[in-house]
Scaffold this motif. Structure first.
Motif, PDB file in Angstrom:
ATOM      1  N   TYR A  54       0.854  -1.190   0.000  1.00 49.91           N
ATOM      2  CA  TYR A  54       0.000   0.000   0.000  1.00 49.91           C
ATOM      3  C   TYR A  54       0.889   1.239   0.000  1.00 49.91           C
ATOM      4  CZ  TYR A  54      -3.615  -3.321   1.280  1.00 49.91           C
ATOM      5  OH  TYR A  54      -4.470  -4.390   1.295  1.00 49.91           O
ATOM      6  N   VAL A  56       1.525   4.983   1.209  1.00 49.01           N
ATOM      7  CA  VAL A  56       1.155   5.879   2.301  1.00 49.01           C
ATOM      8  C   VAL A  56       1.806   7.235   2.049  1.00 49.01           C
ATOM      9  CG1 VAL A  56       1.338   6.326   4.786  1.00 49.01           C
ATOM     10  CG2 VAL A  56       0.880   4.003   3.962  1.00 49.01           C
ATOM     11  N   CYS A  70      -3.721   6.477   2.758  1.00 50.17           N
ATOM     12  CA  CYS A  70      -3.243   5.147   2.391  1.00 50.17           C
ATOM     13  C   CYS A  70      -4.126   4.613   1.269  1.00 50.17           C
ATOM     14  CB  CYS A  70      -3.305   4.214   3.603  1.00 50.17           C
ATOM     15  SG  CYS A  70      -2.711   2.530   3.254  1.00 50.17           S
ATOM     16  N   CYS A  72      -5.014   1.538   0.955  1.00 44.39           N
ATOM     17  CA  CYS A  72      -5.770   0.353   1.382  1.00 44.39           C
ATOM     18  C   CYS A  72      -7.257   0.699   1.487  1.00 44.39           C
ATOM     19  CB  CYS A  72      -5.231  -0.191   2.707  1.00 44.39           C
ATOM     20  SG  CYS A  72      -5.835   0.675   4.183  1.00 44.39           S
ATOM     21  N   HIS A  79      -7.433   6.646  10.636  1.00 50.42           N
ATOM     22  CA  HIS A  79      -6.283   6.145   9.894  1.00 50.42           C
ATOM     23  C   HIS A  79      -6.131   4.642  10.099  1.00 50.42           C
ATOM     24  CE1 HIS A  79      -5.044  10.167   8.874  1.00 50.42           C
ATOM     25  NE2 HIS A  79      -5.040  10.508  10.141  1.00 50.42           N
ATOM     26  N   HIS A  82      -1.564   0.814   8.322  1.00 46.30           N
ATOM     27  CA  HIS A  82      -0.447   1.104   7.415  1.00 46.30           C
ATOM     28  C   HIS A  82       0.049   2.528   7.630  1.00 46.30           C
ATOM     29  CE1 HIS A  82      -3.178  -1.836   5.434  1.00 46.30           C
ATOM     30  NE2 HIS A  82      -2.067  -2.550   5.559  1.00 46.30           N
ATOM     31  N   VAL A  83      -0.898   3.470   7.799  1.00 48.37           N
ATOM     32  CA  VAL A  83      -0.524   4.847   8.124  1.00 48.37           C
ATOM     33  C   VAL A  83       0.181   4.869   9.477  1.00 48.37           C
ATOM     34  CG1 VAL A  83      -1.441   7.114   8.774  1.00 48.37           C
ATOM     35  CG2 VAL A  83      -2.260   5.993   6.691  1.00 48.37           C
TER      36      VAL A  83
END
Length: 141
Positions: A54, A56, A70, A72, A79, A82-83
């Motif tokens: 992903y 970011v 992100c 995703c 959030h 991943h963030v």
């Protein structure tokens, strides 16, 4: 933001405790790729459940994080993990964030012909970019 670009307490304030924990696990497992900063924007890729990482993007403000996005499909709060992972990686490894020239700096020395060639090549490779250029240049009614 005393010694770091982003402080862990600022990350905790942006996400739930569960997302923070999951993000920290991702960050410490090596899921966060190379981090690059262009002006007030940091970008990276984070491994997830999809076949490709992903993307970011973190936009900084003088007081911390202005915004983060992100690619995703997460839709259950501010959030995603991943963030959080990217923010934690920046906070814990500020020296790993590579400074890159801003887009303004990269384009500043190009003449009109070189700039048009660059844009055309990108448009030929990326139909979404070509559609964006068209939309930007079409007068609104």
């Amino acid at each position: 933001m005393a010694n770091s670009i982003i402080e862990l307490d600022a990350v905790r304030a942006l996400v739930s405790a569960e997302i923070f924990s999951r993000g920290r696990t991702l960050a410490r497992s090596g899921a966060v790729g190379e981090m690059a900063r262009r002006g007030d924007t940091i970008s990276t890729q984070v491994e997830g459940s999809a076949p490709t990482p992903y993307r970011v993007t973190i936009r900084l403000a003088p007081s911390g994080v202005a915004d983060a996005q992100c690619t995703c499909p997460y839709e259950w709060g501010a959030h995603c993990k991943h963030v959080a992972a990217a923010l934690i990686a920046v906070a814990e490894q500020p020296g790993a964030v590579r400074e890159r020239p801003s887009v303004d700096e990269l384009l500043a020395g190009l003449d009109k012909t070189a700039l048009m060639d660059l844009i055309k090549r990108r448009g030929d490779l990326d139909q979404d970019f070509a559609l964006w250029v068209e939309a930007e240049l079409t007068p609104s009614i």
